[in-house]
Design a protein around this motif. Structure first.
Motif, PDB file in Angstrom:
ATOM      1  N   ASN A 149      -1.968  13.559   5.231  1.00 32.93           N
ATOM      2  CA  ASN A 149      -2.029  14.219   3.926  1.00 32.93           C
ATOM      3  C   ASN A 149      -2.905  13.398   2.979  1.00 32.93           C
ATOM      4  OD1 ASN A 149      -1.242  14.956   1.121  1.00 32.93           O
ATOM      5  ND2 ASN A 149       0.236  16.279   2.163  1.00 32.93           N
ATOM      6  N   THR A 150      -3.855  14.058   2.323  1.00 33.04           N
ATOM      7  CA  THR A 150      -4.813  13.353   1.462  1.00 33.04           C
ATOM      8  C   THR A 150      -4.710  13.763  -0.001  1.00 33.04           C
ATOM      9  OG1 THR A 150      -6.507  15.021   1.949  1.00 33.04           O
ATOM     10  CG2 THR A 150      -6.445  13.059   3.356  1.00 33.04           C
ATOM     11  N   GLU A 151      -3.643  14.449  -0.396  1.00 29.66           N
ATOM     12  CA  GLU A 151      -3.509  14.865  -1.793  1.00 29.66           C
ATOM     13  C   GLU A 151      -3.450  13.651  -2.709  1.00 29.66           C
ATOM     14  OE1 GLU A 151      -1.226  18.665  -2.883  1.00 29.66           O
ATOM     15  OE2 GLU A 151      -0.132  17.871  -1.150  1.00 29.66           O
ATOM     16  N   ASP A 152      -4.039  13.780  -3.889  1.00 25.41           N
ATOM     17  CA  ASP A 152      -4.023  12.659  -4.826  1.00 25.41           C
ATOM     18  C   ASP A 152      -2.740  12.684  -5.661  1.00 25.41           C
ATOM     19  OD1 ASP A 152      -4.403  14.729  -6.573  1.00 25.41           O
ATOM     20  OD2 ASP A 152      -6.318  14.037  -7.355  1.00 25.41           O
ATOM     21  N   LEU A 153      -2.561  11.637  -6.452  1.00 27.37           N
ATOM     22  CA  LEU A 153      -1.340  11.498  -7.236  1.00 27.37           C
ATOM     23  C   LEU A 153      -1.174  12.614  -8.258  1.00 27.37           C
ATOM     24  CD1 LEU A 153      -1.424   7.637  -7.875  1.00 27.37           C
ATOM     25  CD2 LEU A 153       0.245   8.878  -6.483  1.00 27.37           C
ATOM     26  N   CYS A 154      -2.273  13.036  -8.850  1.00 28.32           N
ATOM     27  CA  CYS A 154      -2.223  14.094  -9.862  1.00 28.32           C
ATOM     28  C   CYS A 154      -1.625  15.369  -9.275  1.00 28.32           C
ATOM     29  CB  CYS A 154      -3.632  14.348 -10.394  1.00 28.32           C
ATOM     30  SG  CYS A 154      -3.750  15.705 -11.589  1.00 28.32           S
ATOM     31  N   ALA A 155      -2.107  15.769  -8.099  1.00 26.72           N
ATOM     32  CA  ALA A 155      -1.611  16.985  -7.461  1.00 26.72           C
ATOM     33  C   ALA A 155      -0.171  16.820  -6.981  1.00 26.72           C
ATOM     34  CB  ALA A 155      -2.519  17.358  -6.294  1.00 26.72           C
ATOM     35  N   LEU A 156       0.173  15.639  -6.486  1.00 28.79           N
ATOM     36  CA  LEU A 156       1.530  15.428  -5.983  1.00 28.79           C
ATOM     37  C   LEU A 156       2.560  15.456  -7.110  1.00 28.79           C
ATOM     38  CD1 LEU A 156       0.962  12.643  -3.299  1.00 28.79           C
ATOM     39  CD2 LEU A 156       1.591  15.022  -2.903  1.00 28.79           C
ATOM     40  N   LEU A 157       2.207  14.902  -8.255  1.00 32.03           N
ATOM     41  CA  LEU A 157       3.142  14.928  -9.379  1.00 32.03           C
ATOM     42  C   LEU A 157       3.402  16.364  -9.826  1.00 32.03           C
ATOM     43  CD1 LEU A 157       4.823  13.309 -11.389  1.00 32.03           C
ATOM     44  CD2 LEU A 157       2.808  13.175 -12.868  1.00 32.03           C
ATOM     45  N   ALA A 158       2.340  17.142  -9.916  1.00 30.21           N
ATOM     46  CA  ALA A 158       2.516  18.557 -10.256  1.00 30.21           C
ATOM     47  C   ALA A 158       3.320  19.273  -9.184  1.00 30.21           C
ATOM     48  CB  ALA A 158       1.152  19.219 -10.436  1.00 30.21           C
ATOM     49  N   GLY A 159       3.067  18.926  -7.914  1.00 29.50           N
ATOM     50  CA  GLY A 159       3.806  19.544  -6.817  1.00 29.50           C
ATOM     51  C   GLY A 159       5.281  19.219  -6.840  1.00 29.50           C
TER      52      GLY A 159
END
Length: 833
Positions: A420-430
């Motif tokens: 998984n390569t999602e960044d922190l910004c996307a993971l926090l929203a997720g």
């Protein structure tokens, strides 16, 4: 009256307790206060203080370099000395407390006291009036940096990713702070080894689990297993050698000689630990033994370091949990920024981090597990489940503590990295989107399996009495779990719900804040830095409660809807067993029972006329009311079901005069249930639910496979609904409190129903109907019920649509129903068999 000296009446008829500085309005409240925990505790503290004053001397005139030990040794000649308290700042006076009053009198009878050439001035300790001074509550922001302090640095960051890393830098312990804690652990290890040979001090918790923050407690485990072996070995050798005791045995300190560690209770051992802390560790004060806690512990503070610490002797699972969190941090660098950011977000939203201890708020450990569970459920996963980690551990890493399997690799290198390569910004929203759509009421979060489990698997008595085994994983299920609005299982101690302290209000607030934050994270204000220098990203996310949350509540009020949540812990055993049999399909049989209870409240408690909304006329209010047939709009089919009268007897069974339940003779309620996507045909013999039929969704009537049925339910099938047309004949909401009070006064003995019970409320309605008879309807309304779940909290939503309301009474009636209907429905569900 008890405690006359503490109680003072005032001109308004109330009372003031001078000891506790509490005002109460009447005599009944005063009696409750005097019997309460606070007053009794302060009375006990006052008595202890007064006894200490009676046995204490005030000493002055000694040299500044004189120590407490020197004073204790000197006054020991007059009698046993309990404690010496010295003014260490100025070193000009001390308080010597004797164990017995005879020692104090003997010391006072001696006119001359000389210590190291200095003549001591000795007199009785001054007796002061005991006054309760409440501890000044610590501002939660003194423990953590305020948002105002963080704003400038966060706004200067180039991205949300960088902001999250700055949050970590702001809150984590510095290297110097870690070094100080390490030195204190070394000091404690050295001191305790003198009294408990071969013992081991193990730090655990937030100080060392990689999620440390400034001023976090220092949690320590005093491992005495080797000490027990040492004691048993020396005891055996001394018995064999007689007088020729071994050197190790002779050097053993008396504090260990006085107790057998193999048979001593944790509280007894912790008393010795507290004694060592008080007398032998420099800088330690405020030592307190909590021997009756779930995990007995000694709490202490270190004056110079400004630290609070805990020492326990039987918490090896917590040490293992710490190792697990260390492993997770090592497996993926994105975990720590996520945890730090979400913890601070939760504190800002008043969802977590109660600075005064206890209370229905999320603790940091529960929040961390929620983040890990979210990462386990990403596609592809960022972190593996505990069961998957177990498979990657080698034989030497197998670990079982107190019967729980705590096996996982000791080093991150043994675990393949995530794709998984999602960044922190996307993971926090997720994270916010994930929990905004999560069914907390109907699910149990399991990090061991890396998925949510149906709550029905934890409902039946059989599941609690003995461990079951999961067919896929082979892992044992918990024997008993304290279920609540949010259920998060500990990764190893599978009977421990780490969020078991939460109430419904906290769960609703957490979900609401997740929804609001998920909505904000979809905006450009979150994703991009402001070119005009405005606050953006995490700063706006961390801001206090938004107006949107309040607006959603007003919108719900305009829709005239009432929510009845699924509360597994409040259901009777028989219902729990039935829902347990239904497994993941438990919502529909539960919904059937809710419909039964709702109609019973409206018809029998509030004396409404209730009939299904199928075009038929509403019967006369004195006739029995039937619920209609099962409908299926997907196939335009209308299957007749046997209609049955709905009464309180049907729901909870008849009751004898003394309120005791008797055997039920019938249960013939069959509510009208409509669904546009049927999922399963319930067999009454299998599920013990009657009155609900399900059709195949295929045109030819062929049956679906079980796997297909379960998949359809879990993939967002249409929710079952029920609808009734209701007429109200009496103003049942007006003056209920006065009527209830008068009714309770008139009833005596066995005939008096339980306060707040269904039986009492029924009699209140009957009394209102007798006092205000009416031949015409007051108002009419349509009630539509729908069960929700899977992607949101499992609950039944009741939507009310007013009909004829010439007198404008419906709004008052609805506000009454908002609190009355869920409460009465819940009481009926508790009795439902």
């Amino acid at each position: 009256m008890e405690m006359d000296n503490d109680v003072q009446s005032n001109s308004k008829g109330g009372f003031h307790c001078k000891l506790c500085d509490v005002h109460v309005p009447n005599r009944a409240s005063l009696d409750d206060h005097l019997k309460g925990r606070k007053h009794k505790k302060l009375s006990s503290v006052r008595a202890t203080r007064q006894a200490q004053e009676e046995n204490s001397l005030f000493i002055s005139g000694f040299a500044r370099q004189t120590s407490q030990l020197q004073l204790a040794d000197y006054f020991q000649q007059f009698g046993p000395v309990n404690e010496v308290i010295m003014d260490k700042e100025k070193g000009v006076y001390a308080i010597v407390e004797f164990s017995e009053k005879e020692g104090l009198q003997t010391a006072l009878s001696n006119p001359h006291h000389i210590l190291e050439g200095q003549k001591l001035r000795v007199k009785p300790r001054e007796k002061k009036e005991f006054k309760y001074i409440p501890k000044k509550k610590q501002d939660p922001r003194s423990v953590q940096l305020s948002l105002e302090h963080l704003t400038q640095g966060l706004c200067q960051a180039a991205s949300v990713n960088e902001q999250m890393l700055k949050v970590v830098e702001s809150f984590q312990l510095s290297e110097s702070e870690k070094k100080v804690r390490s030195l204190l652990v070394e000091l404690l290890q050295e001191v305790f080894t003198e009294f408990f040979p071969e013992c081991c001090i193990l730090p655990f918790g937030s100080s060392v689990n990689t999620f440390d923050i400034h001023s976090c407690d220092l949690d320590l485990l005093l491992d005495l297993e080797n000490t027990k072996t040492f004691q048993a070995r020396n005891k055996g050798s001394s018995e064999q050698a007689g007088e020729g005791q071994s050197e190790d045995a002779r050097s053993e300190d008396s504090i260990l000689s006085d107790i057998d560690l193999s048979t001593a209770s944790p509280a007894e051992v912790l008393e010795l630990v507290a004694a060592v802390l008080r007398k032998c560790v420099p800088g330690v004060h405020k030592v307190q033994v909590l021997g009756t806690a779930r995990l007995p512990v000694v709490k202490f503070s270190h004056r110079e370091l400004g630290l609070q610490g805990d020492i326990t002797i039987n918490n090896k699972l917590a040490v293992r949990n710490t190792r697990f969190l260390q492993l997770c941090s090592g497996l993926d660098a994105r975990l720590r920024p996520l945890v730090y950011s979400i913890r601070y977000w939760a504190k800002q939203k008043q969802l977590a981090g109660n600075p005064f201890g206890g209370g229905p708020l999320l603790n940091n450990y529960a929040l961390t597990l929620l983040v890990i569970f979210f990462l386990q459920n990403q596609d592809p996963p960022i972190l593996l489940s505990v069961n998957q980690l177990k498979e990657l551990a080698c034989e030497e890493e197998e670990c079982v503590i107190e019967g729980w399997d705590c096996t996982f690799p000791s080093q991150p290198i043994a675990v393949p990295p995530s794709k998984n390569t999602e960044d922190l910004c996307a993971l926090l929203a997720g994270f916010f989107s994930f929990y905004a759509q999560f069914d907390f009421s109907g699910s149990v979060i399991s990090l061991r399996e890396g998925k949510s489990l149906p709550i029905t698997g934890f409902l039946s008595k059989e599941a609690e009495e003995g461990e079951g085994t999961d067919e896929q994983t082979g892992d044992s299920r918990p024997k008993s779990v304290k279920l609540g609005p949010i259920n998060v299982l500990d990764p190893f101690e599978l009977c421990h719900n780490v969020a078991g302290n939460l109430n419904e209000r906290t769960q609703k607030a957490f979900r609401r804040e997740c929804e609001e934050s998920a909505k904000y994270c979809r905006s450009l204000q979150y994703q991009r830095k402001s070119a005009k220098g405005k606050v953006w990203g995490l700063v706006r996310l961390f801001a206090s409660h938004s107006a949107g949350a309040q607006g959603s509540g007003r919108e719900a009020e305009r829709e005239l809807s009432i929510c009845i949540p699924f509360k597994a812990a409040r259901l009777p055993d028989t219902v729990c067993s039935q829902l347990h049999s239904a497994g993941g399909l438990f919502r529909e049989p539960w919904f059937e029972k809710v419909c039964c209870a709702v109609v019973a409240v409206l018809k029998d408690v509030l004396k409404c006329s209730v009939a299904p909304s199928d075009g038929s006329e509403v019967r006369d209010r004195h006739e029995e009311v039937t619920c209609g047939a099962v409908k299926d709009t997907a196939t335009s089919a209308h299957m007749d079901a046997t209609a049955g009268d709905v009464t309180l007897t049907d729901c909870i069974g008849p009751a004898s005069k003394n309120g005791q339940r008797v055997q039920e003779t019938n249960n013939n309620f069959k509510p009208e249930i409509c669904t546009s996507s049927p999922t399963k045909e319930y067999n009454p013999e299998d599920t013990a639910h009657t009155g609900v039929k399900r059709l195949s969704s295929t045109g030819n009537g062929s049956q679906e496979s079980p796997a297909s049925k379960k998949q359809r339910l879990d993939s967002g099938s249409k929710h079952p609904t029920a609808q009734w047309h209701c007429l109200l004949w009496h103003k049942v909401w007006a003056g209920r409190r006065k009527v209830r009070r008068d009714l309770l006064k008139s009833l005596q003995g066995d005939s008096m129903p339980e306060g707040g019970s269904v039986e009492l409320e029924t009699q209140v309605t009957e009394r209102i109907a007798q006092e205000h008879p009416g031949g015409e309807k007051l108002l009419e309304f349509t009630l539509e019920a729908e069960v929700l779940g899977v992607t949101e909290n499992t609950r039944t939503v009741l939507k009310l649509t007013p009909g004829e309301d010439h007198l404008g009474l419906f709004q008052d009636f609805f506000h009454f129903l908002e609190s009355f209907l869920p409460k009465m429905t819940e009481k009926l569900l508790e009795k439902l068999g």
